[in-house]
Every structure is written in C-alpha cells, then in structure tokens.
Design an enzyme around this catalytic site. Structure first.
Site, mmCIF file in Angstrom:
data_model
loop_
_atom_site.group_PDB
_atom_site.id
_atom_site.type_symbol
_atom_site.label_atom_id
_atom_site.label_comp_id
_atom_site.label_asym_id
_atom_site.label_seq_id
_atom_site.Cartn_x
_atom_site.Cartn_y
_atom_site.Cartn_z
ATOM 1 N N ASP A 433 -9.013 -0.133 -5.529
ATOM 2 C CA ASP A 433 -8.581 0.245 -4.199
ATOM 3 C C ASP A 433 -7.169 0.817 -4.299
ATOM 4 O OD1 ASP A 433 -9.681 -0.775 -1.222
ATOM 5 O OD2 ASP A 433 -7.598 -0.169 -1.303
ATOM 6 N N ASN A 441 -1.205 7.802 4.142
ATOM 7 C CA ASN A 441 -1.686 8.764 5.131
ATOM 8 C C ASN A 441 -0.704 8.884 6.303
ATOM 9 O OD1 ASN A 441 -4.065 9.835 4.068
ATOM 10 N ND2 ASN A 441 -5.273 8.083 4.708
ATOM 11 N N ASP A 450 -6.245 13.398 1.544
ATOM 12 C CA ASP A 450 -7.473 13.936 0.938
ATOM 13 C C ASP A 450 -7.184 14.518 -0.440
ATOM 14 O OD1 ASP A 450 -9.062 15.215 3.981
ATOM 15 O OD2 ASP A 450 -8.897 13.197 3.133
ATOM 16 N N GLU A 477 -10.665 4.511 0.649
ATOM 17 C CA GLU A 477 -9.906 4.513 -0.597
ATOM 18 C C GLU A 477 -10.489 3.556 -1.629
ATOM 19 O OE1 GLU A 477 -8.920 3.440 2.338
ATOM 20 O OE2 GLU A 477 -7.555 1.732 2.250
#
Length: 561
Positions: A433, A441, A450, A477
């Site tokens: 992860d 983000n 992205d 993620e």
C-alpha cells in the site's frame, strides 16, 4: 459495555483481544458492528480502515473522567472547579483537535441556500429503471444495483431522504420525470430531447456499448457490416438515438426490455441486441451461457449521470458536489462488486469446416477459386482472433496502470496456490500500500497521483522477471504480488529489492513522514502451499502484516514468522 447492551434483545456479543482485531473482524464480515470509545475514530484513520466509519458517537452514556487519589481531596476540588469553568465550545474544540472524526457534515460542502432548500424539500423523489441490472433494479420495492450504491452515498452526505417512486418500466419512469412527479432519475444518458426537461449531473458511470449475438456467429470487428440485419434495442433507451446518428441505415427494432431483446436473439427473431457491457454480460452469465455471446464492441461509451428536474436547478448543484467528492477507490469498489463479465474468446470454426467439406465435392477449377478465397478467410479469422485476445486482455487489465485487475486476481489466486501445492513449493503473497497516498493526492492533485501510480506500477512490473510472477492492482493505492518457489530468505530479499526500486524513483512526497519520497509498506506471507486450506487465510495473514507495517512507521516490510 455489557451493561449498555443488557436491555437490548437479539444481540450476540463477540469479544476481541484489542481494537485492531475488532476492526479486522468487522472488515472481513465476522461481526456486523463494533462498539468502542471515541478514540476509535483515530484508530480507523491511522490504520487506513477506509471502509469503516462511525455510525454514531454516544458521549452521554460513556462519560470520561479523571481518576484522583482519594487522599488528595483539595486537588479533587480544584480540578472539578477548573472543569466546570470550561464551556461546551471549549470542550468541543479540544475533542476536535485530538479526535479525528471522519464525518463530512453537509454544511461543509453545501451553501446555506442549498441547506435551506433541502430543509424545505424534506424528501427527494427518485425514479429508476426497474429492471436494468447490474445498474439498478426495483426488487420488491427496494432499490438495488450500482446506482443504488451511489444514491446511498448522496443521501448520507446531504442528510435528506431520497425516496423511491416505484414504476413498472423505464418508459413510465421517464414519463413521471417529465410530469415532475420524480425529482431525479438515478441513471440517465443526456440527449437533446431530454435536455428540454432535465438538468444533468457530471456522469459517474462510463460503460462501453456491445452487441450480443447467437453463439454460432463470428466476432464482429466492424459494426457497419451488420447494420442491414435486425438489431434490437430496448424501448426509450437513449443510445438508440446516438447510434442512429452514426449509423443512419441501421435496422433497429425496439424491444420491451433487455430480457425481451436477448430472448428474441436466442430464438433467431433478431440477429443481435445492443446494450451495455455490464447489463448484457450480467444477463448472459445468468441465463444464456452457451447460447449467446458478446460478439462486438462499439467505440462509444455511455456517459451515465443523474437527471434532475430543470425547474429546480439548485438540486443539480447539490448532486454534482456530492458526486465530485466520491473517491476513485470507492467508485472502483462499486464497479467490482456488481460487474464481472466473461468474454467468449473461441472462434467458431463450424461454418468454415462445413464450407470446406462442401467445396471438396466440386470440380477442380472451382476448388482452386475457393482455396484462394479460403486463404483470405483464414487471414480474417486470425485477425479476429487477435482482436478477441486484445478484448480478453482489456477485461483483466487495470486501465490506469496496465497491471492485472481485481477481477483477474480473484480468478487466478486459488489456481496459483493449487499449482504450488502440486509442485510442493512455497507460495509467497505480498500486499502493498502506498504510504499516505491520500495526502499525496491532496498535495499534488489527482493527475499527479495517477502519474505516480503508473510510475510505481511500471517499476514493480520491471522488478518481476519470472513468467509466473504476478502483480495486481486491487484498487486505489493497494497492490498485490504473488510468486512461488522462493525460500523465505529469497522472498524477503526480493521484496526488499522491489521496495528499494520504488523509493529510488524519487517521487517527491512532502507529506510522507517515513521519507521525503513516495514509499510503500508491505505485508508478506510465506507459506508451504500444501498447508493452505483456504486462500482467504493467506490473504488475511498478508493483510494483517500490512497493517502492522503501517502501524510501525510505514516504508517497511512485515513478514510472517
């Protein structure tokens, strides 16, 4: 806690060793709910239990007090007086500073005018397509399907009931929308005609159009080649209008609904039926396996959003705000829950064989002509096989990262374990992860997010050199790696290499407390494959190890002992 539930009937109490175990039990469906203290809000966020949220907080029944030695009576009096001076606002400020309550109140995303509108509105009336699975359905008065998941999110965010108005057909739902008896329609394609009566939110589903034929038909590489054949489309579905604009000569036959259209294809009354990949795939797998197949795909994708009555434009603004806040991983989870389409990838050689047998009886001159034509046919078959292979690859590949997707993981995971059992190998399963990816983000934007996912995926893929090493993007993620045959020492060394390769990308991450670059945490489970009875056990073990890696500082590897 026991006294709290002693007067409540039909509740079975299940005990756990600690709060993290409680949350894992809830996540895996071993319990329906957990009860704890207000500090559980912090544990939920710090341990990234993104699919768990607090239903309510009851501070009246469980007040928190200080413990003071009985001998210190003066101290007891002083503290009581000091606490009595604190206002409720001051107490709330202290709680909000230290307790991370994840609950977006409606007044944080809506204006005062929008809140006042909802308060006056009281109830929002909803119409749906009563039989359009897996998108939506009215099942005994209950709204189910993909759109139902989104409507629940919207209802929770705006704090206003959204009530289903039952209808028997999609045409009836549209009619009630035009009559303003429905405030919103949950899943609608915008058209010129519909824009006269409705405002449309941002689309939240983007679904390909496909054509379904009988199992004996060839794969259709060019839709324009079959426009002269009878092709069914459900009545009042907007994509009929879209397709007529692109293919004006298409021989479209209106049918009652999807079931009627597929039934007519099965009975050869129609050559094909056009619908969405999700709905046609759902009905084929449920009712027509071995009889019908998805034979071709259109370039167009249906952009589906909420239709809102255009005499109350403020309602569209409210829905748009909530839809825009739904995270990508939640959208992917809804898609994975309701959509699983298998393609028929076998080219049907039966007509070709019949052709060749018939030609063998003709004169040698005709045979030479046919052999030449047959060579062209073989080229076309090979081209179509390649097209179907590409289509198959698309169905098992994550669009953003080009890694295998969750659907393929669910399919191949038990097969890899069984293969390792036969070979008496170790099976190595790692969950990883990205550390503090939400903060990434928030800091750099979703486009950069992205791009980071794509770079990380390419790095992992380059690190896995063996043919039977597999990498998947499970959602958001979260990724998974599966490989076999390694000793524990070799497996750890390999995962350390992957971890280092990712950090060596040097993707800046200011909000990562574990490093100044983008990093990942790993949970690595290494097992003798013959000792595994259930693949879910292996998954759970790796998942627990992953959370241990997160709890111990991130950018780490936790390995099963």
């Amino acid at each position: 806690m026991e006294s709290y539930f002693s007067k409540v009937k039909n509740i079975e109490l299940v005990y756990a060793s600690d709060a993290i175990q409680e949350m894992n039990m809830l996540q895996y469906g071993e319990v329906d709910a957990i009860v704890g203290y207000i500090s559980y809000h912090n544990l939920i966020q710090d341990n990234l239990f993104t699919d768990i949220s607090a239903a309510f907080t009851d501070t009246k029944r469980f007040p928190i007090s200080m413990g003071i030695n009985k001998e210190h009576k003066i101290l007891h009096s002083l503290i009581n007086k000091a606490l009595a001076i604190l206002s409720q606002d001051q107490k709330n400020e202290i709680i909000s500073k230290w307790i991370k309550i994840r609950n977006i109140q409606k007044n944080e995303i809506l204006t005062s005018k929008e809140i006042a509108y909802l308060k006056k509105k009281k109830v929002i009336k909803l119409c749906i397509d009563p039989d359009w699975m897996p998108f939506e359905k009215n099942e005994n008065g209950k709204h189910i399907g993909m759109s139902a998941e989104y409507i629940k999110i919207i209802e929770k965010e705006i704090g206003t009931p959204i009530e289903l108005l039952p209808t028997k057909t999609w045409s009836e739902s549209l009619k009630l929308g035009l009559q303003r008896k429905c405030d919103v329609l949950s899943l609608v394609i915008p058209t010129k005609e519909r824009k006269k009566y409705f405002h449309f939110t941002k689309s939240y589903l983007h679904i390909p159009l496909v054509i379904v034929t009988n199992i004996d038909e060839f794969f259709i590489n060019d839709i324009s080649k079959v426009v002269n054949k009878k092709i069914g489309i459900a009545k009042d579905y907007a994509f009929a209008e879209i397709l007529k604009d692109k293919y004006p000569d298409m021989n479209i036959v209106e049918v009652k609904n999807i079931k009627d259209g597929l039934h007519q294809v099965e009975n050869a009354k129609l050559f094909g039926f056009i619908g969405t990949l999700a709905t046609t795939g759902y009905h084929i797998q449920k009712n027509y396996i071995g009889q019908l197949k998805i034979a071709g795909k259109f370039d167009e994708k249906l952009e589906l959003g909420v239709a809102v009555r255009n005499d109350e434009p403020i309602l569209r603004n409210i829905f748009d705000k909530v839809i825009a806040k739904i995270p990508a991983d939640k959208e992917q989870a809804i898609l994975n829950k309701w959509v699983s389409v298998n393609y028929d990838n076998d080219v049907n050689y039966k007509p070709v064989l019949q052709w060749i047998i018939g030609l063998g009886l003709l004169f040698i001159t005709i045979l030479l002509i046919i052999l030449r034509a047959n060579r062209k046919l073989n080229d076309e078959i090979n081209n179509r096989k390649e097209t179907e292979k590409k289509l198959q690859k698309l169905s098992i590949t994550d669009e953003l990262t080009s890694l295998y997707n969750r659907r393929y993981f669910n399919e191949i995971f038990p097969k890899l374990i069984n293969s390792a059992k036969r070979e008496k190998y170790n099976i190595c399963f790692a969950l990883l992860d990205i550390d503090f990816f939400k903060q990434y983000n928030d800091t750099y934007g979703h486009i950069s997010g992205d791009q980071a996912l794509q770079s990380l995926s390419a790095c992992i893929k380059a690190s896995m050199t063996r043919a039977d090493d597999y990498c998947f993007r499970l959602g958001g993620e979260e990724f998974a790696l599966i490989f076999k045959g390694h000793s524990p020492k070799e497996a750890i060394k390999f995962i350390e290499k992957v971890k280092q390769n990712i950090e060596d990308l040097k993707i800046e991450h200011k909000k990562n407390s574990a490093s100044k670059y983008l990093t990942v945490s790993f949970g690595l489970a290494i097992k003798d494959a013959t000792s595994i009875d259930d693949e879910n056990e292996l998954y759970r073990e790796a998942d627990i190890l992953l959370y241990e890696a997160k709890n111990s500082g991130r950018n780490k590897i936790c390995v099963s002992s």
